[in-house]
Design a protein around this motif. Structure first.
Motif, mmCIF file in Angstrom:
data_model
loop_
_atom_site.group_PDB
_atom_site.id
_atom_site.type_symbol
_atom_site.label_atom_id
_atom_site.label_comp_id
_atom_site.label_asym_id
_atom_site.label_seq_id
_atom_site.Cartn_x
_atom_site.Cartn_y
_atom_site.Cartn_z
ATOM 1 N N GLY A 161 37.775 58.874 17.846
ATOM 2 C CA GLY A 161 36.624 58.992 16.969
ATOM 3 C C GLY A 161 36.961 59.147 15.498
ATOM 4 N N ARG A 162 38.223 58.991 15.133
ATOM 5 C CA ARG A 162 38.639 59.200 13.737
ATOM 6 C C ARG A 162 39.055 57.894 13.058
ATOM 7 N N LYS A 163 39.319 57.986 11.745
ATOM 8 C CA LYS A 163 39.626 56.809 10.938
ATOM 9 C C LYS A 163 41.144 56.664 10.762
ATOM 10 N N VAL A 164 41.612 55.434 10.958
ATOM 11 C CA VAL A 164 43.035 55.147 10.798
ATOM 12 C C VAL A 164 43.188 54.006 9.791
ATOM 13 N N GLY A 165 43.962 54.227 8.754
ATOM 14 C CA GLY A 165 44.189 53.222 7.733
ATOM 15 C C GLY A 165 45.389 52.345 8.050
ATOM 16 N N PHE A 166 45.336 51.090 7.585
ATOM 17 C CA PHE A 166 46.450 50.163 7.740
ATOM 18 C C PHE A 166 46.482 49.246 6.535
ATOM 19 N N SER A 167 47.605 48.539 6.368
ATOM 20 C CA SER A 167 47.724 47.630 5.223
ATOM 21 C C SER A 167 47.930 46.189 5.646
ATOM 22 N N VAL A 168 48.553 45.954 6.806
ATOM 23 C CA VAL A 168 48.818 44.599 7.276
ATOM 24 C C VAL A 168 48.282 44.467 8.696
ATOM 25 N N VAL B 284 47.416 57.053 8.989
ATOM 26 C CA VAL B 284 47.744 55.692 8.579
ATOM 27 C C VAL B 284 48.882 55.187 9.449
ATOM 28 N N ILE B 285 48.843 53.896 9.759
ATOM 29 C CA ILE B 285 49.932 53.249 10.469
ATOM 30 C C ILE B 285 50.618 52.303 9.498
ATOM 31 N N THR C 163 50.046 61.464 9.551
ATOM 32 C CA THR C 163 48.855 62.293 9.375
ATOM 33 C C THR C 163 49.201 63.451 8.436
ATOM 34 N N ARG C 164 48.191 64.211 8.078
ATOM 35 C CA ARG C 164 48.437 65.423 7.280
ATOM 36 C C ARG C 164 48.918 66.541 8.191
ATOM 37 N N ALA C 165 49.972 67.241 7.760
ATOM 38 C CA ALA C 165 50.512 68.342 8.570
ATOM 39 C C ALA C 165 49.504 69.467 8.723
ATOM 40 N N ILE D 39 40.529 51.017 9.121
ATOM 41 C CA ILE D 39 40.142 50.786 7.731
ATOM 42 C C ILE D 39 41.326 50.192 6.977
ATOM 43 N N ASN D 40 41.125 49.030 6.368
ATOM 44 C CA ASN D 40 42.173 48.405 5.578
ATOM 45 C C ASN D 40 42.249 49.101 4.215
ATOM 46 N N VAL D 41 43.331 49.849 4.006
ATOM 47 C CA VAL D 41 43.511 50.583 2.748
ATOM 48 C C VAL D 41 44.490 49.857 1.829
ATOM 49 N N ASN D 42 44.752 48.571 2.162
ATOM 50 C CA ASN D 42 45.701 47.759 1.414
ATOM 51 C C ASN D 42 47.060 48.462 1.430
ATOM 52 N N TRP D 43 47.690 48.654 0.276
ATOM 53 C CA TRP D 43 49.002 49.319 0.258
ATOM 54 C C TRP D 43 48.874 50.785 -0.134
ATOM 55 N N SER D 44 47.664 51.299 -0.167
ATOM 56 C CA SER D 44 47.436 52.686 -0.586
ATOM 57 C C SER D 44 47.449 53.615 0.628
ATOM 58 N N LEU D 45 48.585 53.692 1.294
ATOM 59 C CA LEU D 45 48.664 54.433 2.554
ATOM 60 C C LEU D 45 48.594 55.948 2.351
ATOM 61 N N SER D 46 49.580 56.518 1.686
ATOM 62 C CA SER D 46 49.580 57.975 1.523
ATOM 63 C C SER D 46 48.426 58.457 0.639
ATOM 64 N N PRO D 47 48.054 57.755 -0.441
ATOM 65 C CA PRO D 47 46.901 58.227 -1.223
ATOM 66 C C PRO D 47 45.612 58.298 -0.409
ATOM 67 N N SER D 48 45.381 57.303 0.446
ATOM 68 C CA SER D 48 44.153 57.315 1.253
ATOM 69 C C SER D 48 44.161 58.458 2.251
ATOM 70 N N LEU D 49 45.340 58.824 2.724
ATOM 71 C CA LEU D 49 45.462 59.942 3.657
ATOM 72 C C LEU D 49 45.291 61.275 2.933
ATOM 73 N N MET D 50 45.945 61.412 1.785
ATOM 74 C CA MET D 50 45.861 62.673 1.040
ATOM 75 C C MET D 50 44.452 62.928 0.505
ATOM 76 N N SER D 51 43.715 61.854 0.191
ATOM 77 C CA SER D 51 42.362 62.008 -0.351
ATOM 78 C C SER D 51 41.313 62.252 0.729
ATOM 79 N N GLY D 52 41.704 62.093 1.989
ATOM 80 C CA GLY D 52 40.757 62.293 3.082
ATOM 81 C C GLY D 52 39.947 61.068 3.436
ATOM 82 N N GLN D 53 40.288 59.916 2.841
ATOM 83 C CA GLN D 53 39.580 58.682 3.173
ATOM 84 C C GLN D 53 39.794 58.317 4.640
#
Length: 312
Positions: free
Chosen positions: A124-131, A174-175, A110-112, A156-170
């Protein structure tokens, strides 16, 4: 006549006494500090010392290497213990024959500076994953430890864009992020992250990166020599971390940056010092975890999943 004999003698001494065995190793991804022992063994001549010529190949698709080993198109692949369990249940003739990274690298990131101070705050929040599959089971286990379920979050499947999706607030977390890479990437980008380490959140410990071979056709003698060379390389890395980093980084310009330097330092203590050593209980426990999560239909004996090639 003497000249001919002398020429013949010199030609014998000039040629190698025996040919090196050819071996193909498929990486799990592009070359990075996770592969330190392999690259150092190559660069220091440790493979040649055990009469091996190892062709190290980065895959176009990171899901391909185990399948190619199963199909007989490579001798070894670097893969992941959690995926190996699933692939064996899918019918692939694979076994773990050695360990590269002996601890989990996966973390719930997560973001610090964000609102997530605990996995419990993900309700109630969004969690990204790739696999899918394993990562969902891992996340579900972490959430259960904090009184939540997968139904409490939006995946939410963010493919391999784990840290970018987190930093952008998408997404809010991410797991599947690797603590030695994504965490450093976020720091460099000026968006510090916070890792919840899966092994501290109730998940059974496991080997993050392993060497897998075809269980039906593997050459255990070649594999033992390969693992002996990478063990020697790991010892060199531990004893000479700065020199080893310079050797590693000098193999490609793209490795000579802050991210890889930071990842190298964070990865070093996680290399398996005894790559042939096997913890049967670790594989038994993780197999049971996947069964309890409903990801596999039955529990295989450890002997089907992993072996110590030195005892074969």
């Amino acid at each position: 006549m003497k000249t001919a004999l002398l020429a013949s003698a010199f030609s014998v001494f000039a040629a190698p006494l025996w040919a090196q065995d050819q071996m193909t190793l498929l990486l799990d991804w592009f070359v990075n500090p996770d592969h330190g022992p392999v690259i150092i063994a190559q660069e220091k001549g440790y493979f040649a010392d055990v009469d091996l010529e190892v062709d190290v190949i980065a895959p176009a698709d990171p899901s391909d290497p185990p399948k190619m080993v199963a199909a007989g198109r490579a001798d070894l692949a670097i893969s992941y213990q959690p995926q190996l369990h699933l692939q064996i249940h899918e019918g692939l003739p694979l076994q773990r024959v050695g360990t590269l990274i002996a601890t989990p690298l996966n973390c719930l990131l997560t973001r610090a500076d964000g609102p997530i101070a605990s996995p419990a705050d993900l309700k109630g929040r969004k969690v990204g994953f790739s696999v899918g599959g394993v990562e969902e089971a891992v996340l579900g286990h972490v959430l259960n430890t904090h009184g939540l379920t997968l139904d409490d979050v939006e995946l939410i499947n963010v493919n391999w864009s784990l840290s970018p999706s987190l930093m952008s607030g998408q997404v809010d977390a991410v797991i599947g992020a690797f603590r030695n890479f994504e965490l450093n990437q976020m720091y460099i980008e000026g968006v510090p992250g916070r890792c919840f380490y899966v092994e501290e959140e109730g998940l059974p410990a496991y080997d993050e990166l392993i060497y897998v071979a075809n269980s039906e056709t593997m050459d255990t003698d070649m594999i033992m020599r390969f693992l002996a060379a990478t063990e020697r390389a790991t010892q060199y890395i531990v004893n000479h971390p700065e020199e080893a980093w310079q050797i590693f980084a000098n193999t490609a310009p793209e490795l000579q940056d802050e991210l890889n330097a930071r990842a190298w330092a964070d990865t070093l203590p996680r290399f398996a010092l005894r790559p042939t050593a096997m913890d049967a209980g670790r594989y038994e426990t993780f197999e049971a975890f996947l069964h309890d999560a409903g990801l596999i239909p039955e529990v295989h004996p450890v002997s089907k999943i992993a072996i110590d090639v030195t005892s074969q």
